[in-house]
Scaffold this motif. Structure first.
Motif, PDB file in Angstrom:
ATOM      1  N   SER A  74      27.173 -16.650  55.764  1.00  0.00           N
ATOM      2  CA  SER A  74      25.970 -15.913  56.173  1.00  0.00           C
ATOM      3  C   SER A  74      26.238 -14.430  56.417  1.00  0.00           C
ATOM      4  CB  SER A  74      25.397 -16.530  57.449  1.00  0.00           C
ATOM      5  OG  SER A  74      26.255 -16.286  58.563  1.00  0.00           O
ATOM      6  N   THR A 116      17.478 -14.533  57.407  1.00  0.00           N
ATOM      7  CA  THR A 116      18.328 -15.416  56.603  1.00  0.00           C
ATOM      8  C   THR A 116      19.693 -15.583  57.240  1.00  0.00           C
ATOM      9  OG1 THR A 116      17.174 -14.637  54.614  1.00  0.00           O
ATOM     10  CG2 THR A 116      19.250 -15.820  54.288  1.00  0.00           C
ATOM     11  N   GLY A 140      18.640 -24.684  59.472  1.00  0.00           N
ATOM     12  CA  GLY A 140      20.008 -24.199  59.333  1.00  0.00           C
ATOM     13  C   GLY A 140      20.994 -24.973  60.182  1.00  0.00           C
ATOM     14  N   ILE A 183      21.156 -19.262  58.553  1.00  0.00           N
ATOM     15  CA  ILE A 183      22.373 -19.870  58.006  1.00  0.00           C
ATOM     16  C   ILE A 183      23.464 -19.921  59.067  1.00  0.00           C
ATOM     17  CG2 ILE A 183      24.177 -19.651  56.254  1.00  0.00           C
ATOM     18  CD1 ILE A 183      22.136 -18.346  54.421  1.00  0.00           C
ATOM     19  N   THR A 218      30.320 -21.742  57.332  1.00  0.00           N
ATOM     20  CA  THR A 218      28.891 -21.456  57.380  1.00  0.00           C
ATOM     21  C   THR A 218      28.626 -20.045  57.871  1.00  0.00           C
ATOM     22  OG1 THR A 218      28.451 -23.794  57.842  1.00  0.00           O
ATOM     23  CG2 THR A 218      26.698 -22.220  58.360  1.00  0.00           C
ATOM     24  N   TRP A 271      20.643 -22.375  51.133  1.00  0.00           N
ATOM     25  CA  TRP A 271      21.392 -21.159  51.425  1.00  0.00           C
ATOM     26  C   TRP A 271      21.148 -20.074  50.377  1.00  0.00           C
ATOM     27  CZ3 TRP A 271      27.024 -22.827  53.167  1.00  0.00           C
ATOM     28  CH2 TRP A 271      26.952 -23.367  54.461  1.00  0.00           C
TER      29      TRP A 271
END
Length: 415
Positions: free
Chosen positions: A161, A265, A325, A269, A157, A241
């Motif tokens: 990101s 963002t 998230g 994430i 993850t 995502w």
């Protein structure tokens, strides 16, 4: 997300010199670096769309190409038994090097078709990084396996990101710098895998994909419920995502500069790392189904609520995005762990491959669908509502599984 076969090794004593935690930390850092190539193009889609004059459909395929490549690579690796033929650290190192190479080809500006082909190739290579990493870390953990697998998914993850962070700090937001940094990170990961990653003291049998066992998997009601939960999870995860940046940029148009939208963002994430570790800890302590259902309910509520914040203060979008998230990926390792605990050992590999293949195939459809939903609605404001049914149906499936007598096999009796 895929995991590995779990053996009944609770009675096995770990060698005195086998400390799993440094291995887990190193592996997670390496996975973070290698996975930066996954969303490297997605993080710069506004720039690529302008520079290459791409349609929304082609932009969606820049992400979908990776998804399809990952499914293809994972299934092919299972069919030829690649993780059992090649040492895991060498396999992951070679794959990271190849991912860096296929990603950096975007700097040649190969055009829409060539770019999608590069993304497909990158997805295929990453299929030889992430699932083997899950397998490798499982050779180090019997107890705390939920936490360990959660940490690896959290690393994926965070790595996914990172391109948004690169884009945030890049001067003039040059998309070439984002691509270059992500490829460099993948090269470093390859070296780390090659030099430092090693398997632990708890080896287990081969997890081979056997098409003849598919019928048995599909007829198993408990596995069916786990898979329904997983598909509900995948329905929303990659679409969120992939399109959160566009949602934030549209909502903040004229209010925030583009690099701040990328930062939001990234934070949203990357916050999934907290969810993955917390989900692993909670599921080991309180049970798989309860933890998974709770996270999915929170995630579904966020998909419903974020549209109300579209015209409101930016801090509200940030808050909902971070909570979303955390919740949206915190349940990822729990589905695979449940399969390893419920499936017959003779077809654990088939069950995991089928779950992963169908789940990632579903993400292709939803990622493709999202811009059409936004166009039909006339705005991105309510587009994420289409994702909400997935986690709610998934939560129902996990609670149904909780009532099954077989649920006592989950997490040493912690349903």
């Amino acid at each position: 997300m895929p995991s590995t076969e779990s053996g009944d090794l609770s009675a096995v004593k770990r060698p005195a010199d086998a400390n799993p935690w440094p291995v887990l930390i190193l592996l997670c850092i390496s996975v973070v670096l290698s996975m930066t190539t996954w969303f490297s193009a997605t993080a710069v889609t506004p720039e690529l769309k302008t520079a290459w004059q791409l349609s929304d459909s082609v932009v969606a395929w820049l992400t979908n190409g990776v998804q399809i490549g990952f499914v293809t690579g994972a299934l092919l690796a299972s069919l030829v038994n690649l993780p059992d033929i090649v040492r895991l650290n060498r396999l992951m190192a070679a794959a990271s090097f190849l991912a860096a190479g296929t990603n950096v080809l975007l700097l040649l500006e190969p055009g829409p078709l060539g770019a999608v082909a590069c993304r497909f190739a990158t997805g295929m290579t990453l299929a030889a990084v992430y699932p083997p990493a899950m397998k490798l870390v499982s050779t180090w953990f019997v107890r705390n396996r939920g936490l360990a697998l959660g940490a690896v998914v959290g690393a994926l993850t965070l790595g996914s990101s990172m391109p948004h962070l690169f884009r945030t700090i890049a001067e003039h937001i040059d998309w070439r710098l984002v691509i270059g940094l992500s490829s460099t990170a993948s090269l470093i990961a390859g070296l780390a895998f090659l030099l430092f990653a090693r398997e632990g003291p708890y080896p287990f049998g081969k997890a081979v994909f056997n098409p003849r066992q598919i019928g048995k998997v599909l007829r198993d009601r408990n596995l069916f419920l786990v898979n329904v939960g997983y598909f509900g999870h995948m329905w929303e995860l990659y679409a969120m995502w992939a399109w959160l940046l566009i949602f934030v940029r549209t909502a903040a148009d004229g209010v925030l500069p583009p690099n701040v939208a990328s930062l939001i963002t990234f934070v949203a994430i990357a916050a999934g790392l907290i969810g993955c570790v917390a989900g692993g800890l909670l599921s080991d302590r309180f049970g798989r189904t309860a933890t998974t259902a709770a996270l999915m309910i929170v995630s579904g509520l966020c998909a419903l609520l974020i549209g109300f914040a579209f015209s409101g203060p930016i801090w509200l979008i940030v808050l909902i995005s971070i909570i979303w998230g955390i919740a949206i990926v915190g349940d990822s390792p729990l589905f695979s762990a449940a399969v390893t605990e419920l499936a017959d050992r003779d077809f654990v590999g088939t069950a995991l491959s089928l779950q992963m293949g169908l789940g990632f195939a579903l993400t292709v459809f939803v990622i493709w669908l999202m811009p059409y939903i936004a166009a039909w609605l006339g705005s991105w404001q309510w587009s994420f509502v289409i994702l909400a049914p997935g986690p709610f149906i998934g939560a129902w499936a996990m609670m149904a599984l909780r009532r099954s007598p077989a649920a006592v096999r989950l997490a040493d009796g912690r349903r």
